[in-house]
Scaffold this active site. Structure first.
Site, PDB file in Angstrom:
ATOM      1  N   ASP A 114     -15.406   1.881   5.172  1.00  0.00           N
ATOM      2  CA  ASP A 114     -14.280   2.660   4.639  1.00  0.00           C
ATOM      3  C   ASP A 114     -14.639   3.295   3.307  1.00  0.00           C
ATOM      4  O   ASP A 114     -14.260   4.428   3.028  1.00  0.00           O
ATOM      5  CB  ASP A 114     -13.043   1.772   4.467  1.00  0.00           C
ATOM      6  N   LYS A 124      -8.772  -2.136   4.922  1.00  0.00           N
ATOM      7  CA  LYS A 124      -8.834  -2.775   3.602  1.00  0.00           C
ATOM      8  C   LYS A 124      -7.797  -3.884   3.481  1.00  0.00           C
ATOM      9  O   LYS A 124      -8.080  -4.972   2.990  1.00  0.00           O
ATOM     10  CB  LYS A 124      -8.597  -1.743   2.491  1.00  0.00           C
ATOM     11  N   ARG A 169     -14.123  11.901   3.159  1.00  0.00           N
ATOM     12  CA  ARG A 169     -12.864  12.579   3.493  1.00  0.00           C
ATOM     13  C   ARG A 169     -12.335  13.372   2.310  1.00  0.00           C
ATOM     14  O   ARG A 169     -11.791  14.463   2.471  1.00  0.00           O
ATOM     15  CB  ARG A 169     -11.803  11.555   3.922  1.00  0.00           C
ATOM     16  N   SER A 185      -8.179   3.529   7.420  1.00  0.00           N
ATOM     17  CA  SER A 185      -8.631   3.301   6.046  1.00  0.00           C
ATOM     18  C   SER A 185      -7.743   2.268   5.350  1.00  0.00           C
ATOM     19  O   SER A 185      -8.229   1.301   4.759  1.00  0.00           O
ATOM     20  CB  SER A 185      -8.601   4.613   5.265  1.00  0.00           C
ATOM     21  N   HIS A 218       0.848  -1.188   0.000  1.00  0.00           N
ATOM     22  CA  HIS A 218       0.000   0.000   0.000  1.00  0.00           C
ATOM     23  C   HIS A 218       0.881   1.235   0.000  1.00  0.00           C
ATOM     24  O   HIS A 218       1.849   1.316   0.740  1.00  0.00           O
ATOM     25  CB  HIS A 218      -0.928   0.060   1.200  1.00  0.00           C
TER      26      HIS A 218
END
Length: 409
Positions: free
Chosen positions: A161, A187, A168, A183, A82
């Site tokens: 999320d 995930k 957001r 967040s 990520h």
């Protein structure tokens, strides 16, 4: 429980309990708590922060708002990456197929653009036909056949999320460390991973402006991951200038094709290999060989075909998505590039239509910037510092003042 009281409690910097956080997340997911109340709560979190315990409870509540992926017993290690987001940050499109060459399973659930940073899903959707909405059954079958999928959040995975992410983006609460951690990790933990590498950006084009902030975010995410049984490592990478030489959806996919074919910008390939090494079982040299010899490229073609995309368009995306106005932005004097400010470049791409100003905005796949010079490179007077790809002459003219601010030689 009373929602305004919980907003006030966080506004005053008090710690919310596990039950209070679960109440907020469940109510928001089910539509029982209004967007304007959740926006107020998110803003309170932005200013007041959350403790490590609160962040863990928030992550768990968001993960448990939906289903968690399940795999057959004895299946290969599940690995993913990520990035906290940057400008021209296109590594997922190269990294996912590369990691699948190592006989890992790569169940990559990605997001859309957030703020000025581009999103993997928006880039993938610039490939004609590419389907980011395959269901869990089909995704698992794809893992068994080619070892990788790249999808958006399904309705079943972290629905909390998905709703909060969209909120957001349009309420000025993107850079909250607690909300970023929850967040990302909700995930990723819903993917049921064995290993995760985090690419935590810092600098003008990142949410974290300093290396210290990035280190704190990396530590917070690693802590949550380890508490939940995932091996988490991280790299800190600078984002004061764009990654690679393109910013914009189809333009970035074209650049990824170059990297997957053993060419392309060195900084993109280097970062991909460094990230891959963190979660792979093979050496850097083998990963580099798979990029050079076409193995990763073939895997990417398989991925595109598997998800209904037209792989024959990959090498001509510049023609498929060609902006009507393509103009050089020239150097006013000879010298070296001193500044190519990532944040301002990201804002230029957003204004051209490559990102979203509101949650429902459509993305223009063709617009953006290409042939971007790197800091330290020499330029002659009149030489292009970059090429602007715009939908109209008016769009081009609107970003020229920003480009003047973004670049110095």
């Amino acid at each position: 429980m009373h929602v305004p009281t919980l907003i006030e409690k966080k506004r005053e910097g008090q710690e919310l309990t596990k039950e209070e956080i679960e109440f907020l997340i469940e109510g928001f997911t089910l539509g029982e708590i209004a967007d304007y109340q959740m926006s107020a709560w998110a803003m309170a979190v932005f200013f007041r922060g959350m403790t490590a315990v609160e962040t863990q409870h928030l992550t768990t509540a968001m993960m448990e708002s939906g289903s968690v992926l399940e795999y057959p017993k004895g299946s290969p290690p599940k690995v993913d990456k990520h990035s906290t987001g940057g400008i021209g940050d296109k590594t997922s499109l190269v990294l996912a197929p590369l990691l699948a060459c190592d006989e890992n399973w790569v169940p990559m659930i990605s997001g859309r653009g957030l703020g000025i940073t581009g999103g993997t899903l928006d880039k993938l959707e610039s490939i004609p036909g590419f389907n980011i909405h395959i269901d869990e059954r089909r995704a698992l079958a794809q893992l068994k056949s080619i070892g990788v999928f790249m999808i958006g959040q399904t309705a079943d995975i972290c629905p909390a999320d998905k709703k909060l992410y969209a909120l957001r983006d349009v309420t000025g609460t993107v850079p909250s460390q607690a909300l970023i951690v929850a967040s990302i990790m909700s995930k990723k933990l819903a993917e049921n991973l064995d290993r995760l590498v985090l690419d935590v950006k810092f600098g003008s084009g990142a949410f974290m402006k300093t290396r210290k902030e990035a280190q704190q975010l990396a530590a917070a995410m690693s802590k949550v991951g380890k508490l939940m049984g995932v091996q988490v490592t991280h790299l800190l990478s600078p984002m004061d200038e764009p990654l690679g030489r393109t910013v914009g959806n189809a333009l970035e996919v074209s650049e990824c094709v170059e990297v997957l074919q053993g060419d392309g910008p060195k900084d993109v390939a280097t970062l991909v290999l460094d990230l891959a090494e963190e979660v792979s079982t093979v050496k850097h040299s083998q990963l580099a060989a798979w990029l050079k010899d076409g193995t990763a490229w073939k895997k990417f073609i398989s991925l595109v075909y598997a998800q209904d995309g037209d792989a024959s368009s990959l090498e001509k995306l510049g023609e498929v998505h060609r902006a009507p106005v393509i103009q050089p932005f020239a150097a006013k004097s000879a010298g070296k590039v001193k500044k190519m400010d990532a944040e301002t470049i990201g804002r230029v791409s957003l204004l051209l239509g490559g990102g979203r100003k509101t949650a429902n905005d459509a993305i223009d796949f063709a617009v953006g910037l290409s042939e971007i010079k790197k800091i330290g490179e020499p330029v002659e007077k009149g030489e292009p510092l970059l090429m602007v790809h715009a939908r109209s002459e008016q769009g081009l003219q609107s970003v020229l003042p920003l480009l003047e601010k973004a670049i110095s030689t």
